[in-house]
Design a protein around this motif. Structure first.
Motif, PDB file in Angstrom:
ATOM      1  N   ILE A  47       0.865  -1.181   0.000  1.00 57.09           N
ATOM      2  CA  ILE A  47       0.000   0.000   0.000  1.00 57.09           C
ATOM      3  C   ILE A  47       0.900   1.229   0.000  1.00 57.09           C
ATOM      4  CG2 ILE A  47      -1.819   1.254   1.225  1.00 57.09           C
ATOM      5  CD1 ILE A  47      -2.523  -1.467   2.575  1.00 57.09           C
ATOM      6  N   THR A  48       0.757   2.051  -1.022  1.00 52.95           N
ATOM      7  CA  THR A  48       1.538   3.282  -1.139  1.00 52.95           C
ATOM      8  C   THR A  48       0.722   4.395  -0.494  1.00 52.95           C
ATOM      9  OG1 THR A  48       2.471   2.490  -3.218  1.00 52.95           O
ATOM     10  CG2 THR A  48       2.711   4.835  -2.735  1.00 52.95           C
ATOM     11  N   THR A  49       1.027   4.689   0.742  1.00 51.98           N
ATOM     12  CA  THR A  49       0.179   5.611   1.506  1.00 51.98           C
ATOM     13  C   THR A  49       0.613   7.059   1.386  1.00 51.98           C
ATOM     14  OG1 THR A  49       1.514   5.329   3.499  1.00 51.98           O
ATOM     15  CG2 THR A  49      -0.396   3.881   3.247  1.00 51.98           C
ATOM     16  N   THR A  50      -0.370   7.895   1.661  1.00 55.58           N
ATOM     17  CA  THR A  50      -0.163   9.321   1.871  1.00 55.58           C
ATOM     18  C   THR A  50      -0.571   9.575   3.309  1.00 55.58           C
ATOM     19  OG1 THR A  50      -0.687   9.843  -0.427  1.00 55.58           O
ATOM     20  CG2 THR A  50      -0.901  11.638   1.165  1.00 55.58           C
ATOM     21  N   ALA A  51       0.238  10.353   4.026  1.00 54.15           N
ATOM     22  CA  ALA A  51      -0.103  10.697   5.407  1.00 54.15           C
ATOM     23  C   ALA A  51      -0.926  11.978   5.403  1.00 54.15           C
ATOM     24  CB  ALA A  51       1.160  10.878   6.235  1.00 54.15           C
ATOM     25  N   HIS A  52      -2.125  11.904   5.927  1.00 46.74           N
ATOM     26  CA  HIS A  52      -2.989  13.069   6.082  1.00 46.74           C
ATOM     27  C   HIS A  52      -2.545  13.810   7.340  1.00 46.74           C
ATOM     28  CE1 HIS A  52      -6.732  15.272   7.011  1.00 46.74           C
ATOM     29  NE2 HIS A  52      -6.929  15.233   5.694  1.00 46.74           N
ATOM     30  N   GLY A  53      -2.739  15.088   7.401  1.00 46.74           N
ATOM     31  CA  GLY A  53      -2.352  15.884   8.572  1.00 46.74           C
ATOM     32  C   GLY A  53      -3.006  15.429   9.867  1.00 46.74           C
ATOM     33  N   GLU A  59      -4.539   5.444   0.681  1.00 44.12           N
ATOM     34  CA  GLU A  59      -4.157   5.327  -0.720  1.00 44.12           C
ATOM     35  C   GLU A  59      -5.432   5.398  -1.542  1.00 44.12           C
ATOM     36  OE1 GLU A  59      -1.686   2.613  -3.940  1.00 44.12           O
ATOM     37  OE2 GLU A  59      -2.218   1.695  -2.028  1.00 44.12           O
ATOM     38  N   VAL A  60      -5.474   6.345  -2.453  1.00 40.21           N
ATOM     39  CA  VAL A  60      -6.599   6.470  -3.365  1.00 40.21           C
ATOM     40  C   VAL A  60      -6.366   5.492  -4.508  1.00 40.21           C
ATOM     41  CG1 VAL A  60      -7.821   7.986  -4.971  1.00 40.21           C
ATOM     42  CG2 VAL A  60      -7.049   8.876  -2.751  1.00 40.21           C
ATOM     43  N   ILE A 113     -13.144   9.327   3.801  1.00 42.09           N
ATOM     44  CA  ILE A 113     -14.105   9.123   2.704  1.00 42.09           C
ATOM     45  C   ILE A 113     -14.214  10.349   1.791  1.00 42.09           C
ATOM     46  CG2 ILE A 113     -16.565   8.749   2.200  1.00 42.09           C
ATOM     47  CD1 ILE A 113     -16.472   6.569   4.409  1.00 42.09           C
ATOM     48  N   PRO A 114     -14.186  11.586   2.310  1.00 40.93           N
ATOM     49  CA  PRO A 114     -14.238  12.737   1.404  1.00 40.93           C
ATOM     50  C   PRO A 114     -12.981  12.925   0.526  1.00 40.93           C
ATOM     51  CG  PRO A 114     -15.041  13.346   3.566  1.00 40.93           C
ATOM     52  CD  PRO A 114     -14.418  11.986   3.701  1.00 40.93           C
ATOM     53  N   LEU A 115     -11.977  12.088   0.709  1.00 41.14           N
ATOM     54  CA  LEU A 115     -10.780  12.186  -0.135  1.00 41.14           C
ATOM     55  C   LEU A 115     -11.009  11.588  -1.518  1.00 41.14           C
ATOM     56  CD1 LEU A 115      -8.089  11.297   2.552  1.00 41.14           C
ATOM     57  CD2 LEU A 115      -8.679  13.575   1.667  1.00 41.14           C
ATOM     58  N   ILE A 122     -10.916   3.751  -1.942  1.00 44.63           N
ATOM     59  CA  ILE A 122      -9.831   4.216  -1.087  1.00 44.63           C
ATOM     60  C   ILE A 122      -9.496   3.163  -0.042  1.00 44.63           C
ATOM     61  CG2 ILE A 122     -11.376   5.414   0.546  1.00 44.63           C
ATOM     62  CD1 ILE A 122      -9.181   7.674   0.617  1.00 44.63           C
ATOM     63  N   LYS A 123      -8.233   3.096   0.300  1.00 44.07           N
ATOM     64  CA  LYS A 123      -7.782   2.256   1.411  1.00 44.07           C
ATOM     65  C   LYS A 123      -7.360   3.197   2.524  1.00 44.07           C
ATOM     66  CE  LYS A 123      -6.357  -1.602  -1.466  1.00 44.07           C
ATOM     67  NZ  LYS A 123      -5.289  -2.557  -1.810  1.00 44.07           N
ATOM     68  N   LEU A 124      -7.863   2.920   3.725  1.00 47.30           N
ATOM     69  CA  LEU A 124      -7.567   3.756   4.894  1.00 47.30           C
ATOM     70  C   LEU A 124      -6.874   2.934   5.967  1.00 47.30           C
ATOM     71  CD1 LEU A 124     -11.043   5.516   5.379  1.00 47.30           C
ATOM     72  CD2 LEU A 124      -9.065   6.376   4.105  1.00 47.30           C
ATOM     73  N   ILE A 125      -5.812   3.478   6.530  1.00 39.57           N
ATOM     74  CA  ILE A 125      -5.203   2.903   7.719  1.00 39.57           C
ATOM     75  C   ILE A 125      -5.450   3.927   8.823  1.00 39.57           C
ATOM     76  CG2 ILE A 125      -3.150   1.905   8.781  1.00 39.57           C
ATOM     77  CD1 ILE A 125      -2.019   1.513   5.937  1.00 39.57           C
ATOM     78  N   VAL A 126      -6.290   3.532   9.760  1.00 41.93           N
ATOM     79  CA  VAL A 126      -6.843   4.451  10.756  1.00 41.93           C
ATOM     80  C   VAL A 126      -6.155   4.260  12.103  1.00 41.93           C
ATOM     81  CG1 VAL A 126      -8.976   5.138  11.938  1.00 41.93           C
ATOM     82  CG2 VAL A 126      -9.071   4.361   9.553  1.00 41.93           C
ATOM     83  N   PRO A 127      -5.452   5.290  12.593  1.00 41.75           N
ATOM     84  CA  PRO A 127      -4.871   5.203  13.936  1.00 41.75           C
ATOM     85  C   PRO A 127      -5.977   4.966  14.964  1.00 41.75           C
ATOM     86  CG  PRO A 127      -4.093   7.166  12.788  1.00 41.75           C
ATOM     87  CD  PRO A 127      -5.201   6.583  11.956  1.00 41.75           C
TER      88      PRO A 127
END
Length: 156
Positions: A47-53, A59-60, A113-115, A122-127
């Motif tokens: 999974i090539t992730t982007t870190a959201h603030g 990953e979209v 989800i709004p991304l 979308i794939k989300l990795i949620v802290p």
């Protein structure tokens, strides 16, 4: 399983911020402390992730072309939710059984989800702090980082 996520997500919103006060053994983890675990999971699973603030990693897979969900939207989705060890705790393949107000779902979904737009994937990795926190819920243990694979079918 399909009826598990809505009550759990709604309960999470209602209890967010108060559950750890009541349980002296509850020690929430910081987003920063979970970042190495999240990055390791992403690398191991391609999974090539982007870190959201916010601390969410995503990953979209497909940005979609329809409407973008807002907190005032009702979303219809298909998804799989799992722990980082691969244990699936919930999934829904019939979007007609969703239809949830985005504002009432876990923070990781409200941010992630709004991304993408309607028709997106979308794939989300949620802290854990953006999921079920230090108390967990049902089969989800406290301080669990969560992985979701979500297809946004309809946004109203």
């Amino acid at each position: 399983m399909r009826n598990f996520i809505l009550p759990a997500l709604l309960l999470s919103v209602l209890l967010n911020g108060t559950s750890c006060v009541k349980d002296s053994t509850c020690s929430p983890k910081s987003v920063a402390s979970e970042a190495p675990q999240i990055q390791s999971f992403a690398a191991a699973n391609g999974i090539t992730t982007t870190a959201h603030g916010s601390g969410l990693y995503y990953e979209v897979m497909d940005p979609g072309t329809g409407a973008t969900a807002t907190l005032n939207s009702t979303i219809y989705i298909t998804y799989t939710g799992s722990l980082l060890d691969g244990t699936v705790f919930d999934q829904q393949n019939n979007p007609a059984l969703t239809g949830w107000p985005l504002s009432q779902l876990i923070e990781g979904w409200r941010v992630g989800i709004p991304l993408v737009k309607e028709g997106g994937h979308i794939k989300l990795i949620v802290p854990s702090s953006m999921g079920y926190g230090c108390t967990g819920y049902g089969s989800i243990p406290g301080n669990a980082v969560l992985f979701f694979d979500i297809h946004v079918i309809d946004v109203q």
